[in-house]
Design an enzyme around this catalytic site. Structure first.
Site, PDB file in Angstrom:
ATOM      1  N   LYS A 109      10.919  33.577 -10.215  1.00 30.67           N
ATOM      2  CA  LYS A 109      11.479  33.550 -11.393  1.00 30.67           C
ATOM      3  C   LYS A 109      11.187  31.555 -11.528  1.00 30.67           C
ATOM      4  O   LYS A 109      11.927  31.215 -11.228  1.00 30.67           O
ATOM      5  CB  LYS A 109      12.362  34.135 -12.488  1.00 30.67           C
ATOM      6  CG  LYS A 109      12.340  34.474 -13.604  1.00 30.67           C
ATOM      7  CD  LYS A 109      12.523  33.171 -14.402  1.00 30.67           C
ATOM      8  CE  LYS A 109      13.360  33.059 -15.367  1.00 30.67           C
ATOM      9  NZ  LYS A 109      12.921  31.676 -15.926  1.00 30.67           N
TER      10      LYS A 109
ATOM     11  N   GLY B  25      18.406  24.348 -10.937  1.00 36.37           N
ATOM     12  CA  GLY B  25      18.875  24.383 -12.254  1.00 36.37           C
ATOM     13  C   GLY B  25      20.012  23.534 -12.901  1.00 36.37           C
ATOM     14  O   GLY B  25      20.214  23.240 -12.623  1.00 36.37           O
ATOM     15  N   SER B  26      20.726  23.892 -13.947  1.00 38.04           N
ATOM     16  CA  SER B  26      21.776  22.964 -14.786  1.00 38.04           C
ATOM     17  C   SER B  26      22.895  24.291 -13.655  1.00 38.04           C
ATOM     18  O   SER B  26      22.855  25.071 -13.506  1.00 38.04           O
ATOM     19  CB  SER B  26      21.750  24.045 -15.853  1.00 38.04           C
ATOM     20  OG  SER B  26      22.102  24.828 -16.398  1.00 38.04           O
TER      21      SER B  26
ATOM     22  N   GLN C 255      25.915  24.828 -15.325  1.00 37.65           N
ATOM     23  CA  GLN C 255      26.523  26.443 -15.524  1.00 37.65           C
ATOM     24  C   GLN C 255      25.979  27.674 -15.212  1.00 37.65           C
ATOM     25  O   GLN C 255      26.258  27.961 -14.866  1.00 37.65           O
ATOM     26  CB  GLN C 255      26.328  25.618 -17.539  1.00 37.65           C
ATOM     27  CG  GLN C 255      26.563  24.594 -17.907  1.00 37.65           C
ATOM     28  CD  GLN C 255      26.406  23.345 -18.082  1.00 37.65           C
ATOM     29  OE1 GLN C 255      25.523  23.031 -16.863  1.00 37.65           O
ATOM     30  NE2 GLN C 255      27.336  22.586 -17.542  1.00 37.65           N
ATOM     31  N   VAL C 256      24.606  27.421 -15.418  1.00 40.12           N
ATOM     32  CA  VAL C 256      24.163  28.426 -14.962  1.00 40.12           C
ATOM     33  C   VAL C 256      24.775  29.135 -13.130  1.00 40.12           C
ATOM     34  O   VAL C 256      23.761  29.575 -12.738  1.00 40.12           O
ATOM     35  CB  VAL C 256      22.694  28.823 -15.450  1.00 40.12           C
ATOM     36  CG1 VAL C 256      22.119  29.805 -14.567  1.00 40.12           C
ATOM     37  CG2 VAL C 256      22.102  28.659 -16.900  1.00 40.12           C
ATOM     38  N   GLY C 257      24.226  27.357 -12.653  1.00 37.72           N
ATOM     39  CA  GLY C 257      24.255  27.351 -11.105  1.00 37.72           C
ATOM     40  C   GLY C 257      25.699  27.665 -10.936  1.00 37.72           C
ATOM     41  O   GLY C 257      25.462  29.094  -9.824  1.00 37.72           O
TER      42      GLY C 257
ATOM     43  N   GLU D 168      21.311  24.109  -6.074  1.00 36.34           N
ATOM     44  CA  GLU D 168      20.266  22.683  -6.227  1.00 36.34           C
ATOM     45  C   GLU D 168      20.730  22.371  -7.744  1.00 36.34           C
ATOM     46  O   GLU D 168      20.145  22.655  -8.829  1.00 36.34           O
ATOM     47  CB  GLU D 168      19.856  22.028  -6.121  1.00 36.34           C
ATOM     48  CG  GLU D 168      18.887  22.617  -4.598  1.00 36.34           C
ATOM     49  CD  GLU D 168      20.054  21.928  -3.123  1.00 36.34           C
ATOM     50  OE1 GLU D 168      20.395  21.258  -3.462  1.00 36.34           O
ATOM     51  OE2 GLU D 168      20.270  22.624  -2.665  1.00 36.34           O
TER      52      GLU D 168
ATOM     53  N   CYS E  95      17.181  15.414 -12.254  1.00 33.25           N
ATOM     54  CA  CYS E  95      18.240  15.581 -11.878  1.00 33.25           C
ATOM     55  C   CYS E  95      18.527  14.168 -11.355  1.00 33.25           C
ATOM     56  O   CYS E  95      19.586  14.474 -11.126  1.00 33.25           O
ATOM     57  CB  CYS E  95      18.569  16.774 -10.779  1.00 33.25           C
ATOM     58  SG  CYS E  95      17.579  16.400  -9.076  1.00 33.25           S
TER      59      CYS E  95
ATOM     60  N   GLU F  72      25.882  15.373 -18.929  1.00 32.86           N
ATOM     61  CA  GLU F  72      24.725  14.768 -18.000  1.00 32.86           C
ATOM     62  C   GLU F  72      23.846  15.213 -19.449  1.00 32.86           C
ATOM     63  O   GLU F  72      23.839  16.513 -19.823  1.00 32.86           O
ATOM     64  CB  GLU F  72      24.070  15.762 -17.338  1.00 32.86           C
ATOM     65  CG  GLU F  72      22.632  15.854 -16.665  1.00 32.86           C
ATOM     66  CD  GLU F  72      22.388  17.386 -15.829  1.00 32.86           C
ATOM     67  OE1 GLU F  72      21.993  18.219 -15.895  1.00 32.86           O
ATOM     68  OE2 GLU F  72      21.313  16.894 -14.893  1.00 32.86           O
TER      69      GLU F  72
HETATM   70  P1  NAD Z   1      18.412  26.132 -16.644  1.00 40.51           P
HETATM   71  O1  NAD Z   1      19.520  25.795 -16.121  1.00 40.51           O
HETATM   72  O2  NAD Z   1      18.636  26.395 -18.095  1.00 40.51           O
HETATM   73  O3  NAD Z   1      17.370  26.836 -15.979  1.00 40.51           O
HETATM   74  C1  NAD Z   1      16.832  26.309 -14.823  1.00 40.51           C
HETATM   75  C2  NAD Z   1      16.186  28.061 -14.761  1.00 40.51           C
HETATM   76  O4  NAD Z   1      17.368  29.036 -14.410  1.00 40.51           O
HETATM   77  C3  NAD Z   1      15.259  28.492 -15.242  1.00 40.51           C
HETATM   78  O5  NAD Z   1      13.897  29.251 -15.172  1.00 40.51           O
HETATM   79  C4  NAD Z   1      15.359  29.203 -16.735  1.00 40.51           C
HETATM   80  O6  NAD Z   1      14.730  30.433 -16.980  1.00 40.51           O
HETATM   81  C5  NAD Z   1      16.539  29.932 -16.101  1.00 40.51           C
HETATM   82  N1  NAD Z   1      18.378  30.437 -16.622  1.00 40.51           N
HETATM   83  C6  NAD Z   1      18.415  30.160 -17.533  1.00 40.51           C
HETATM   84  N2  NAD Z   1      19.829  30.836 -17.899  1.00 40.51           N
HETATM   85  C7  NAD Z   1      19.992  31.839 -16.786  1.00 40.51           C
HETATM   86  C8  NAD Z   1      20.604  33.057 -16.149  1.00 40.51           C
HETATM   87  N3  NAD Z   1      21.417  33.108 -17.193  1.00 40.51           N
HETATM   88  N4  NAD Z   1      20.172  33.794 -16.232  1.00 40.51           N
HETATM   89  C9  NAD Z   1      19.619  33.501 -14.726  1.00 40.51           C
HETATM   90  N5  NAD Z   1      18.467  32.527 -15.145  1.00 40.51           N
HETATM   91  C10 NAD Z   1      18.528  31.761 -15.967  1.00 40.51           C
HETATM   92  O7  NAD Z   1      17.915  24.446 -16.415  1.00 40.51           O
HETATM   93  P2  NAD Z   1      17.173  23.016 -17.347  1.00 40.51           P
HETATM   94  O8  NAD Z   1      17.609  23.110 -18.192  1.00 40.51           O
HETATM   95  O9  NAD Z   1      16.143  24.570 -17.970  1.00 40.51           O
HETATM   96  O10 NAD Z   1      16.681  21.894 -16.630  1.00 40.51           O
HETATM   97  C11 NAD Z   1      17.433  21.496 -15.983  1.00 40.51           C
HETATM   98  C12 NAD Z   1      18.043  21.000 -15.062  1.00 40.51           C
HETATM   99  O11 NAD Z   1      18.103  21.278 -14.223  1.00 40.51           O
HETATM  100  C13 NAD Z   1      19.246  19.828 -14.370  1.00 40.51           C
HETATM  101  O12 NAD Z   1      20.556  20.115 -14.942  1.00 40.51           O
HETATM  102  C14 NAD Z   1      18.889  18.951 -13.932  1.00 40.51           C
HETATM  103  O13 NAD Z   1      19.527  18.168 -12.845  1.00 40.51           O
HETATM  104  C15 NAD Z   1      18.691  20.392 -13.058  1.00 40.51           C
HETATM  105  N6  NAD Z   1      17.384  20.076 -11.777  1.00 40.51           N
HETATM  106  C16 NAD Z   1      18.427  20.304 -10.747  1.00 40.51           C
HETATM  107  C17 NAD Z   1      17.114  20.193  -9.462  1.00 40.51           C
HETATM  108  C18 NAD Z   1      18.103  19.759  -7.750  1.00 40.51           C
HETATM  109  O14 NAD Z   1      17.107  19.584  -6.966  1.00 40.51           O
HETATM  110  N7  NAD Z   1      19.726  19.359  -8.435  1.00 40.51           N
HETATM  111  C19 NAD Z   1      15.988  19.664  -9.613  1.00 40.51           C
HETATM  112  C20 NAD Z   1      15.611  19.998 -10.869  1.00 40.51           C
HETATM  113  C21 NAD Z   1      16.580  20.030 -12.644  1.00 40.51           C
END
Ligand code: NAD
Length: 538
Positions: free
Chosen positions: A188, A244-245, A247-249, A266, A300, A411
């Site tokens: 996804k 991703g974030s 919070q979602v992680g 990550e 990130c 962040e």
């Molecule tokens: P996000 O968590 O909102 O979204 C990331 C992904 O998760 C997207 O595909 C989104 O559609 C999906 N998502 C959102 N809510 C969800 C849910 N409830 N259930 C399942 N999937 C869901 O993150 P963002 O704000 O789009 O991206 C930026 C964040 O990603 C920042 O915190 C950044 O630091 C982090 N990031 C981390 C790395 C790393 O390798 N550590 C790399 C790139 C970005």
């Protein structure tokens, strides 16, 4: 692939009618629920229109991936490596086209987009050869006429959810090693970069990857992402990897945990850079500007907290402010020499503009540059783009920040930096370790003793010495600690542990039943009387 004319943004390219990719076929083009991908440098340019994948779409993709797993896991690893090699070859051929699409869809300067595609090419080069290793071990047995061996086994169907700021490199970090190890995938991608994901899938197809090995379901987080996570509870996914974030992680980690799976998480960062009094200040200023403002701070690994020794702080800050003011902001589709382009999406821009509230009424904090949305009226010198129709912002610098302040703890994911002044290394390392995150970190110093202490005492997955907080290589582990991740790693040999499980096998040629620990002759021949005095204690 369906493309149509794009009247408002024709100078940028056509509009894609996107789809899911399940079992080797594009599907869902006519779905009822759709979302648009807009060029953030020029919002009238519609890059594509995509279906929002439902729970049913995700289930179908998982079942197809489960079926494909049976054949794919049995394909010899060197042959899987051959396909990975072809993917790398095609990426090299298509590098410029793919880079331009990344720049159009998420607004990265072209040189950074090219770097992203190169990272995917390097990942393919590394894992093609890993197909000829994937080593297990032979292990000596306690018993005679017995052999012990270990094998790496694939896990099954891997669910991948990725962010939009590295829409090419990060998915390649997951997809390439996972399929090399014999797994199949349901991906996804981010709703911020669905056309880039579509192009990635096209490359996998062209390389001859069998149908069903990699499947993609387009969509939004709350609907499609949530459906992928729900598939863990349904037993349809054996491994989840999320970028991703935090919070979602954390939520995804809970679901994986109750299913006794180890997720790869990550996540976010609030990355520190220390500059000591003996540092080369000019080199450190250049490193800090790149770390803070590259990709408009939407990495990130972007610099968040700039920790300056008070002896060099004034000199550093004055140079840093001048360089930040001289950055060329604008539309990277129009000019190659852009320092940074637009915010990737409206929600990132909103969060950036709102972060100023964190500084209001906090004693001691001074705003040296207050980043704003760029309009026709306030466009900085050298601005190149259509301010009214793009998501452009100017950079921020706060001085006099303390590590406990909300500004230093949150962040922002935008071009903003907090200056924290310290008197010695003890204070510096306390500030650097003073957030819940632990992704990247950096120090500028020429003192070997301080360098050594930094390496030993910093709590981060990645550290730079006399370099910026950002940057990755395809054969070095990437990942964080604390709120930045659960300790799993992307890239290099380390990621293989994320996509395989160890399988121990013993082969007994003795002709009888030998029992380890119980029937080893050496244990039976021991001189127990030497320890007889101990029986009085038992
Ligand atoms: P996000 O968590 O909102 O979204 C990331 C992904 O998760 C997207 O595909 C989104 O559609 C999906 N998502 C959102 N809510 C969800 C849910 N409830 N259930 C399942 N999937 C869901 O993150 P963002 O704000 O789009 O991206 C930026 C964040 O990603 C920042 O915190 C950044 O630091 C982090 N990031 C981390 C790395 C790393 O390798 N550590 C790399 C790139 C970005």
């Amino acid at each position: 692939m369906r493309l149509r004319e794009n009247p408002h943004g024709s100078r940028y390219g056509k509009t894609l009618t996107g789809a899911h990719f399940i079992g080797g076929k594009f599907k869902g083009e006519n779905a009822r629920d759709k979302f648009l991908s807009l060029n953030p440098s020029y919002l009238k340019d519609v890059v594509g229109e995509f279906p929002v994948g439902t729970e049913k779409d995700v289930e179908e993709a998982c079942l197809v991936a489960r079926e494909a797993f049976k054949k794919w896991r049995a394909t010899p690893a060197p042959l899987r490596g051959e396909i990975v090699g072809k993917i790398g070859h095609l990426l090299r051929e298509q590098k410029e086209m793919l880079s331009r699409l990344i720049t159009r869809e998420i607004g990265k300067p072209l040189r950074e987009s090219r770097g992203e595609v190169q990272e995917a090419i390097d990942t393919c080069a590394f894992f093609q050869s890993e197909g000829r290793r994937l080593y297990g071990q032979t292990v000596p047995s306690e018993l005679r006429n017995k052999e012990l061996e270990t094998y790496r086994r694939p896990l099954g169907v891997c669910g991948f959810i990725t962010a939009g700021n590295f829409p090419f490199a990060v998915p390649s970090w997951k997809i390439i090693p996972a399929i090399l190890c014999g797994n199949t995938v349901v991906w996804k991608p981010s709703e911020d970069a669905p056309a880039v994901a579509h192009s990635f899938i096209n490359v996998l197809r062209a390389a001859g990857l069998p149908d069903g090995v990699v499947n993609m379901v387009q969509g939004t987080g709350p609907v499609t992402g949530a459906a992928v996570v729900a598939a863990i509870d349904k037993g349809l996914i054996q491994k989840i990897s999320f970028t991703g974030s935090s919070q979602v992680g954390m939520k995804i980690g809970e679901v994986a945990g109750r299913n006794l799976q180890i997720p790869s998480l990550e996540l976010g960062g609030k990355n520190p850079m220390i500059v000591m009094d003996d540092a080369d200040v000019d080199a450190a200023v250049t490193g800090a500007v790149w770390a803070a403002y590259g990709t408009a701070g939407q990495r990130c690994t972007s610099l968040g907290n700039l920790i300056l020794h008070k002896k060099i702080a004034d000199k550093f800050v004055s140079k840093f402010v001048k360089k930040a003011q001289a950055l060329v902001i604008g539309d990277p589709n129009l000019r190659e020499d852009i320092s940074f382009g637009p915010m990737i999406s409206e929600r990132f821009m909103k969060r950036y503009l709102e972060h100023h509230k964190l500084a209001k009424k906090v004693k001691g904090i001074k705003c040296l540059l207050e980043g704003q949305r760029i309009t026709d009226k306030n466009a900085p010198q050298g601005f190149a783009g259509d301010a009214k129709n793009g998501l452009f912002v100017s950079p921020t610098i706060y001085d006099g920040v303390s590590i406990g302040d909300a500004l230093a703890q949150t962040e922002v994911f935008g071009p903003t930096v907090n200056v924290i002044r310290i008197s010695d290394f003890d204070e510096a390392i306390a500030a650097a370790n003073g957030t819940k995150y632990g992704l990247s970190s950096a120090i500028y110093t020429n003192n070997p003793a301080i360098r050594l202490r930094f390496k030993n005492e910093i709590s981060a997955g990645m550290s730079s010495i006399n370099n910026s907080t950002t940057g990755a290589e395809a054969h070095l582990p990437f990942g964080g600690t604390g709120w930045s991740g659960n300790g799993t790693r992307e890239s290099g040999v380390w990621v293989i542990d994320a996509y395989t499980r160890w399988h121990a096998v013993n082969i007994d040629d003795s002709g009888g039943l030998q029992l380890a620990q119980i029937e080893t002759e050496e244990a039976a021949e021991g001189k127990a009387e030497d320890l007889s005095g101990l029986t009085a204690l038992a």
